[in-house]
Design a protein around this motif. Structure first.
Motif, PDB file in Angstrom:
ATOM      1  N   ASN A  65       0.845  -1.181   0.000  1.00 45.41           N
ATOM      2  CA  ASN A  65       0.000   0.000   0.000  1.00 45.41           C
ATOM      3  C   ASN A  65       0.884   1.235   0.000  1.00 45.41           C
ATOM      4  O   ASN A  65       2.056   1.153  -0.350  1.00 45.41           O
ATOM      5  CB  ASN A  65      -0.928  -0.034   1.210  1.00 45.41           C
ATOM      6  CG  ASN A  65      -2.080  -0.987   0.994  1.00 45.41           C
ATOM      7  OD1 ASN A  65      -2.848  -0.822   0.062  1.00 45.41           O
ATOM      8  ND2 ASN A  65      -2.199  -2.007   1.836  1.00 45.41           N
ATOM      9  N   HIS A  66       0.358   2.357   0.421  1.00 48.77           N
ATOM     10  CA  HIS A  66       1.131   3.596   0.424  1.00 48.77           C
ATOM     11  C   HIS A  66       1.118   4.200   1.816  1.00 48.77           C
ATOM     12  O   HIS A  66       0.997   5.410   1.970  1.00 48.77           O
ATOM     13  CB  HIS A  66       0.555   4.592  -0.585  1.00 48.77           C
ATOM     14  CG  HIS A  66       0.294   3.993  -1.931  1.00 48.77           C
ATOM     15  ND1 HIS A  66       1.283   3.837  -2.868  1.00 48.77           N
ATOM     16  CD2 HIS A  66      -0.815   3.462  -2.482  1.00 48.77           C
ATOM     17  CE1 HIS A  66       0.778   3.256  -3.935  1.00 48.77           C
ATOM     18  NE2 HIS A  66      -0.498   3.021  -3.719  1.00 48.77           N
ATOM     19  N   TRP A  93       6.332  -3.263   1.619  1.00 49.60           N
ATOM     20  CA  TRP A  93       5.996  -2.492   0.429  1.00 49.60           C
ATOM     21  C   TRP A  93       5.087  -1.314   0.774  1.00 49.60           C
ATOM     22  O   TRP A  93       4.022  -1.137   0.191  1.00 49.60           O
ATOM     23  CB  TRP A  93       5.316  -3.366  -0.632  1.00 49.60           C
ATOM     24  CG  TRP A  93       6.159  -4.480  -1.111  1.00 49.60           C
ATOM     25  CD1 TRP A  93       6.254  -5.711  -0.539  1.00 49.60           C
ATOM     26  CD2 TRP A  93       7.025  -4.501  -2.243  1.00 49.60           C
ATOM     27  NE1 TRP A  93       7.122  -6.501  -1.241  1.00 49.60           N
ATOM     28  CE2 TRP A  93       7.607  -5.788  -2.294  1.00 49.60           C
ATOM     29  CE3 TRP A  93       7.360  -3.565  -3.214  1.00 49.60           C
ATOM     30  CZ2 TRP A  93       8.504  -6.148  -3.277  1.00 49.60           C
ATOM     31  CZ3 TRP A  93       8.254  -3.942  -4.193  1.00 49.60           C
ATOM     32  CH2 TRP A  93       8.821  -5.215  -4.220  1.00 49.60           C
ATOM     33  N   ASN A 130       5.584   2.854   2.791  1.00 51.10           N
ATOM     34  CA  ASN A 130       6.544   3.941   2.934  1.00 51.10           C
ATOM     35  C   ASN A 130       6.742   4.283   4.401  1.00 51.10           C
ATOM     36  O   ASN A 130       6.833   5.455   4.755  1.00 51.10           O
ATOM     37  CB  ASN A 130       6.031   5.173   2.172  1.00 51.10           C
ATOM     38  CG  ASN A 130       6.797   5.379   0.875  1.00 51.10           C
ATOM     39  OD1 ASN A 130       7.918   4.875   0.743  1.00 51.10           O
ATOM     40  ND2 ASN A 130       6.226   6.119  -0.045  1.00 51.10           N
ATOM     41  N   LYS A 166      10.868   2.527   4.485  1.00 54.74           N
ATOM     42  CA  LYS A 166      11.991   3.443   4.676  1.00 54.74           C
ATOM     43  C   LYS A 166      12.362   3.466   6.144  1.00 54.74           C
ATOM     44  O   LYS A 166      12.646   4.528   6.708  1.00 54.74           O
ATOM     45  CB  LYS A 166      11.603   4.834   4.176  1.00 54.74           C
ATOM     46  CG  LYS A 166      11.435   4.847   2.671  1.00 54.74           C
ATOM     47  CD  LYS A 166      11.015   6.171   2.135  1.00 54.74           C
ATOM     48  CE  LYS A 166      10.935   6.137   0.624  1.00 54.74           C
ATOM     49  NZ  LYS A 166       9.994   7.139   0.118  1.00 54.74           N
ATOM     50  N   ARG A 198      10.365   0.471 -10.712  1.00 56.04           N
ATOM     51  CA  ARG A 198       9.057   1.011 -10.392  1.00 56.04           C
ATOM     52  C   ARG A 198       7.976   0.341 -11.232  1.00 56.04           C
ATOM     53  O   ARG A 198       6.915   0.073 -10.775  1.00 56.04           O
ATOM     54  CB  ARG A 198       9.032   2.507 -10.622  1.00 56.04           C
ATOM     55  CG  ARG A 198      10.117   3.243  -9.871  1.00 56.04           C
ATOM     56  CD  ARG A 198       9.647   4.584  -9.431  1.00 56.04           C
ATOM     57  NE  ARG A 198       8.258   4.524  -9.043  1.00 56.04           N
ATOM     58  CZ  ARG A 198       7.819   3.954  -7.955  1.00 56.04           C
ATOM     59  NH1 ARG A 198       8.661   3.371  -7.144  1.00 56.04           N
ATOM     60  NH2 ARG A 198       6.556   3.935  -7.671  1.00 56.04           N
TER      61      ARG A 198
HETATM   62  C1  LIG Z   1       6.888   6.438  -1.182  1.00 50.68           C
HETATM   63  O1  LIG Z   1       7.185   7.812  -1.184  1.00 50.68           O
HETATM   64  C2  LIG Z   1       7.800   8.271  -2.380  1.00 50.68           C
HETATM   65  C3  LIG Z   1       8.209   9.697  -2.185  1.00 50.68           C
HETATM   66  O2  LIG Z   1       7.312  10.375  -1.421  1.00 50.68           O
HETATM   67  C4  LIG Z   1       6.821   8.085  -3.518  1.00 50.68           C
HETATM   68  O3  LIG Z   1       7.380   8.503  -4.717  1.00 50.68           O
HETATM   69  C5  LIG Z   1       6.485   6.612  -3.623  1.00 50.68           C
HETATM   70  O4  LIG Z   1       5.520   6.410  -4.632  1.00 50.68           O
HETATM   71  C6  LIG Z   1       5.943   6.089  -2.319  1.00 50.68           C
HETATM   72  N1  LIG Z   1       5.830   4.647  -2.381  1.00 50.68           N
HETATM   73  C7  LIG Z   1       4.686   4.040  -2.110  1.00 50.68           C
HETATM   74  C8  LIG Z   1       4.702   2.562  -2.158  1.00 50.68           C
HETATM   75  O5  LIG Z   1       3.685   4.652  -1.817  1.00 50.68           O
END
Ligand SMILES: *[C@@H]1O[C@H](CO)[C@@H](O)[C@H](O)[C@H]1NC(C)=O
Ligand SMILES: *[C@@H]1O[C@H](CO)[C@@H](O)[C@H](O)[C@H]1NC(C)=O
Ligand SMILES: *[C@@H]1O[C@H](CO)[C@@H](O)[C@H](O)[C@H]1NC(C)=O
Ligand SMILES: *[C@@H]1O[C@H](CO)[C@@H](O)[C@H](O)[C@H]1NC(C)=O
Ligand SMILES: *[C@@H]1O[C@H](CO)[C@@H](O)[C@H](O)[C@H]1NC(C)=O
Ligand SMILES: *[C@@H]1O[C@H](CO)[C@@H](O)[C@H](O)[C@H]1NC(C)=O
Ligand SMILES: CC(=O)N[C@H]1CO[C@H](CO)[C@@H](O)[C@@H]1O
Length: 920
Positions: free
Chosen positions: A330-331, A353, A355, A379, A890
């Motif tokens: 996810n994000h 996976w 951030n 991270k 990516r």
């Molecule tokens: C994590 O953060 C970076 C920079 O903010 C962004 O480009 C990336 O898409 C993010 N990754 C995810 C898995 O959300």
């Protein structure tokens, strides 16, 4: 007539009596007298036989026992395979005919409406059969089988709407219409039938219906649709994985207090709603009261937001029953809260996976039942110490890879559990080899690649890791030799590339299927001659110090499909073996010699063939045209002579042809339009499954453009399939066939340094994908076609040292290129007009555009430029490659499974490193 009527009456009365006495559980004999065992009811038997009639294919004979004739007991349909009758009444209660799925369906045909006669049917399982019938629709009449409690139609390739008649099944408890295969897909814009049951009077006991709903793999094309699901508050198990949905998850989820399992994973983008925002979800729903929730799977649901907020909305009950929490892919951002320790019952925790940032809280180590911990690719930073695992008595699977974590665990510390899956890739573990891993004697999967280990391989290696089948320690600085006793290990995949290993390669485990020792300082192959490697599929030994001949023992590797021995010191003729399965043969940059190897003739699957930078000689064989799988052929920097075999244009999948720096003569092949891939990237049938090939193609794409690199075009390169023809520095004569312009997918065309005559094809402007065009140092004459300025992607153009004449076509694109490459028209005395300084009226005026003409100082200056160019290539190669690859990660990360991803990463990394060594 009378007798029949009488019999009917008796039957009817018996039924009534049965219904009336149901509550007292009285057993009444069925019509026909007492029986010890049930015998089937004739009209139900007929219905079953009619069902069988609707089955057109039954290769396994599943229904072979279903027969009208035969002995008395064979006629008893209650004894037929898959049929269960009630002991009491003899009615068919269950039909269990689950099949083997879309590739091995047991039954094919249609579901006959005759089943309607089985009005006592409670359990219907027809899953995994190809029973969608000619209409492909889910039959409506199923809604009339009112006694159905359990319906499993999983994997039947129905498509279209779900008939609302199913809503009449008021006793339904289990309904599986999912289709996890990609055949067909059901959709519905109105699932109101699912609610029809709710409108019944509320039962005193828990609602007996709709406990489990599995609609995985379907698409629901309207946001309203899914909201029906959320309103069935009695559900205990809700599986909606691999569906398409959009919009937020509804707050109503928080009221589904019966839920034990909620699986919304792998929601795919709904292409009807491509707007990203609508596909993104924040975790607004409040699940705090779902005290029964044991499994919550929100993997890959496009969730974003702060992970701590999300945890706040998770069940906070006492006792907390949440055991499996999957939030991977996810994000999510933010730091893991320390109070995560409240989720004491967790067995599986996947936050990979995302951030996430910050430290890993020690509280994670307090989950005494946790077996599976995945924090991969976040991270996270900080240090992981023994304390993090202090109470992790159950941990078997740990993946902390691709974080900025430092692992500081003392060599003699013994973990409290037996680890099986260990991945610390790209964490900082070194410089010493992590000794604590030796106390976990049951590791089967070990990935400690890129972990900063600069040490010898320890003594205990082969013993402690004897059960490991997947091992990746590549990209470290392991030095010394490989242990001599590795032959007894269970390894199937071994990746030790990009280290500093020296010495001979010892005897290796015989079951290896993937072996990558590339980019080390290994000098010999002693152990290999002894081992058969019956399963070896990929062998990468490139960029080592291997000398001598390629051993004959390679002929024993009957499963091999990737062989990469590039960048070594191998010599002589390659052995005449290798199997027809080969897909990648890379032997470049050795001192191999002989004719074009004839064993290649059998390799009809070969897609990537690289013999460049060797001492091969002779003519290119005609049979090259029969290697129809070829996508990449690189023969540059050898001593091949003779003409290009005309049937090379049979290679419809070819996208990269590099024959530069040979002594090839004759004219360019005609029928170039047969090179379908170069003429149309959407060609089907050429795309292959090998990720390895794509990473190689990407690495190749950096060595063109007249040996210059143009950072501005990186983006474009990755958007196209790299398609290239490089025939430069040969002895080609004749004209450039006008037909070449049909290659409108070609990105790079280099015909420089030949003896080509005639004009530049008029229609060159049709080659819309061209990014790099080099026709310099030929004897081309005539005007530069005006269509050249149509090539909007062109970022490199070189036409110098020809006999071109006339006015240079105008165009912003060409002006920009000229500003970047002011020598691109040099050496064509007859050219005139802007941007050159001589205007076209004074034709005798010699060009003075910054460079030197052929008449004045020969080739001196341009060679100097070339030298500079090469130096530039060498110096920037790695950074550029990595940049490219990073961008490609990516893309890959959405397409590839975890395992494959790792693999691509390793390959890419090793390849880049290999290049580094080569250039060092
Ligand atoms: C994590 O953060 C970076 C920079 O903010 C962004 O480009 C990336 O898409 C993010 N990754 C995810 C898995 O959300
Ligand atoms: C029906 O009979 C079968 C075998 O004769 C037995 O296993 C089963 O338990 C019986 N069912 C009922 C409800 O009596
Ligand atoms: C689900 O229930 C909520 C509240 O009970 C209601 O507002 C909503 O309309 C229902 N959804 C559907 C599709 O019936
Ligand atoms: C761990 O699992 C055991 C056995 O399933 C169970 O009895 C115990 O309550 C669990 N511990 C926690 C903290 O949930
Ligand atoms: C080792 O791992 C294997 C496979 O994962 C498992 O079957 C076996 O029980 C484990 N042995 C020990 C001692 O934990
Ligand atoms: C291996 O590397 C370590 C650390 O760089 C160094 O101390 C050691 O001498 C090296 N050993 C060999 C055999 O090169
Ligand atoms: C995308 C899709 O398959 N849509 C179908 C959904 O079902 C209806 C019938 O109920 C079809 O008409 C649609 O084409």
């Amino acid at each position: 007539m009378h007798r029949l009527a009488a019999a009917m009456l008796v039957l009817l009365c018996c039924c009534c009596l049965f219904l009336a006495t149901q509550q007292q559980q009285q057993l009444q004999p069925a019509a026909g007298g007492n029986r010890a065992s049930p015998s089937c009811i004739p009209h139900e038997r007929d219905a079953l036989l009619a069902f069988k009639h609707g089955v057109t294919s039954d290769p396994g004979g599943v229904l072979s026992s279903w027969r009208r004739d035969g002995r008395h007991d064979e006629q008893d349909c209650c004894r037929w395979r898959g049929v269960r009758c009630s002991n009491r009444t003899g009615h068919v209660h269950e039909l269990r005919l689950g099949g083997g799925g879309p590739f091995r369906p047991d039954l094919a045909g249609q579901i006959s409406p005759s089943l309607l006669a089985l009005d006592h049917l409670e359990h219907l399982d027809l899953s995994g059969n190809d029973l969608a019938g000619p209409t492909g629709r889910l039959p409506e009449f199923l809604g009339s089988l009112k006694n159905l409690k359990y319906v499993d139609l999983f994997g039947i390739p129905f498509y279209g709407g779900v008939p609302p008649q199913l809503g009449n099944l008021s006793r339904l408890q289990y309904l599986d219409l999912s289709n996890s295969y990609w055949l067909g897909s059901m959709n519905s814009t109105d699932l109101s039938w699912l609610l029809s049951c709710k409108r019944k009077p509320v039962a005193v006991t828990p609602e007996p219906y709709k406990e489990e709903l599995d609609a995985s793999g379907n698409s629901f094309h309207h946001p309203m649709v899914t909201s029906w699901f959320w309103n069935i508050t009695s559900l205990r198990f809700l599986y909606l994985s691999s569906t398409s949905m959009y919009g937020q998850f509804p707050d109503a989820l928080g009221d589904m207090t019966s839920l034990q399992v909620l699986d919304l994973s792998d929601i795919y983008y709904d292409y009807d709603y491509q707007d990203d925002d609508k596909n993104m979800r924040s975790m607004t729903m409040d699940l705090k009261n779902l005290c029964n929730l044991e499994v919550l799977n929100l993997k890959s649901t496009h969730l974003y937001g702060d992970v701590a907020e999300l945890f706040r909305n998770l069940p906070r009950c006492s006792p907390n029953k949440l055991q499996e929490l999957d939030l991977g892919w996810n994000h999510l951002t933010g730091m893991l809260p320390r109070w995560i320790g409240q989720f004491m019952s967790l067995v599986v925790l996947n936050l990979g996976w995302n951030n996430l940032t910050g430290h890993v809280p020690y509280e994670i180590g307090k989950f005494s039942n946790l077996t599976h911990l995945n924090l991969k690719r976040n991270k996270l930073d900080g240090t992981i110490t023994e304390e993090h695992f202090a109470s992790a008595r159950s941990l078997q699977y740990i993946d902390l890879s691709y974080n900025a974590l430092k692992i500081e665990i003392s060599s003699d510390w013994q973990p409290p559990s037996t680890l099986e899956y260990v991945s610390f890739a790209s964490c900082q573990m070194g410089p010493l080899f992590p000794g604590w891993l030796q106390w976990n004697v049951n590791i089967t999967h070990l990935d400690i690649s890129s972990a900063g280990i600069a040490d010898r391989i320890p003594q205990w290696f082969s013993d402690a890791f004897s059960n490991v089948w997947f091992m990746n320690i590549s990209n470290n600085q392991l030095n010394g030799t490989l242990p001599a006793d590795m032959g007894s290990m269970s390894l199937l995949q071994l990746y030790l590339s990009s280290n500093k290993l020296t010495g001979q390669i010892p005897t290796l485990p015989p079951n290896l299927s993937y072996l990558d020792l590339s980019n080390n300082f290994l000098s010999g192959l002693t152990g290999h001659s002894a081992t058969r490697f019956a399963n070896l599929r990929e062998l990468s030994l490139f960029s080592n110090r291997l000398t001598g001949h390629i051993p004959e023992s390679f002929c024993k590797y009957q499963q091999l499909f990737v062989l990469d021995l590039s960048n070594n010191f191998l010599e002589g003729e390659p052995p005449l073996c290798l199997t027809e399965y080969m897909e990648v043969v890379a032997l470049s940059n050795n001192s191999l010699s002989g004719k074009f190897p004839s064993f290649l003739q059998n390799l009809t699957n070969v897609e990537y063939l690289d013999l460049s930078w060797n001492k091969f000689s002779g003519r290119l064989p005609m049979w090259i045209g029969s290697l129809t799988s070829l996508r990449v052929i690189r023969l540059s920097h050898n001593k091949f002579f003779g003409s290009i075999p005309m049937n090379i244009t049979n290679l419809a999948c070819l996208q990269y042809m590099d024959l530069n720096n040979n002594k090839i003569s004759g004219s360019l092949p005609i029928y170039l339009s047969n090179l379908k891939f170069m003429a149309n990237t959407s060609m089907v049938g050429c795309f292959q499954a090998l990720a390895i090939l794509d990473s190689r193609l990407n690495s190749l794409s950096t060595v063109w453009k007249g040996q210059e690199l143009n950072y501005g075009s990186v983006k474009r390169i990755e958007d196209t399939s790299m398609t290239s023809i490089d025939l430069s520095s040969n002895d080609l004569t004749g004209e450039i066939p006008e037909e070449i312009v049909v290659l409108d997918a070609l990105v790079n065309l280099n015909l420089s340094r030949n003896h080509l005559t005639g004009v530049i094809p008029k229609g060159i402007g049709e080659m819309r994908s061209l990014q790099s065009l080099d026709l310099s140092r030929n004897m081309l004459s005539g005007k530069i076609p005006a269509t050249l300025s149509n090539l909007t992607f062109l970022s490199y153009l070189e036409l110098s040292y020809n006999d071109l004449t006339g006015r240079i076509p105008s165009g912003v694109q060409l002006d920009t290129l000229y500003a970047e490459y002011p020598s691109m028209y040099i050496g064509n005395i007859g050219l005139c007009g802007h941007p050159l300084q001589n205007n076209c009226s004074s034709e005798r005026h010699a060009p003075k555009q910054g460079g030197l003409g052929r008449t004045e100082e020969g080739y001196g200056i341009p060679f100097f430029y070339l030298g500079l160019g090469c130096g530039f290539v060498v110096g920037t190669w790695i950074a550029f490659g990595v940049l490219l690859f990073k961008r490609n990660w990516r893309i890959a990360c959405f397409r590839l499974s975890d395992k494959l991803y790792d693999k691509v990463y390793v390959l890419v990394a090793t390849w880049a490193r290999a290049r580094q060594t080569q250039t060092d």
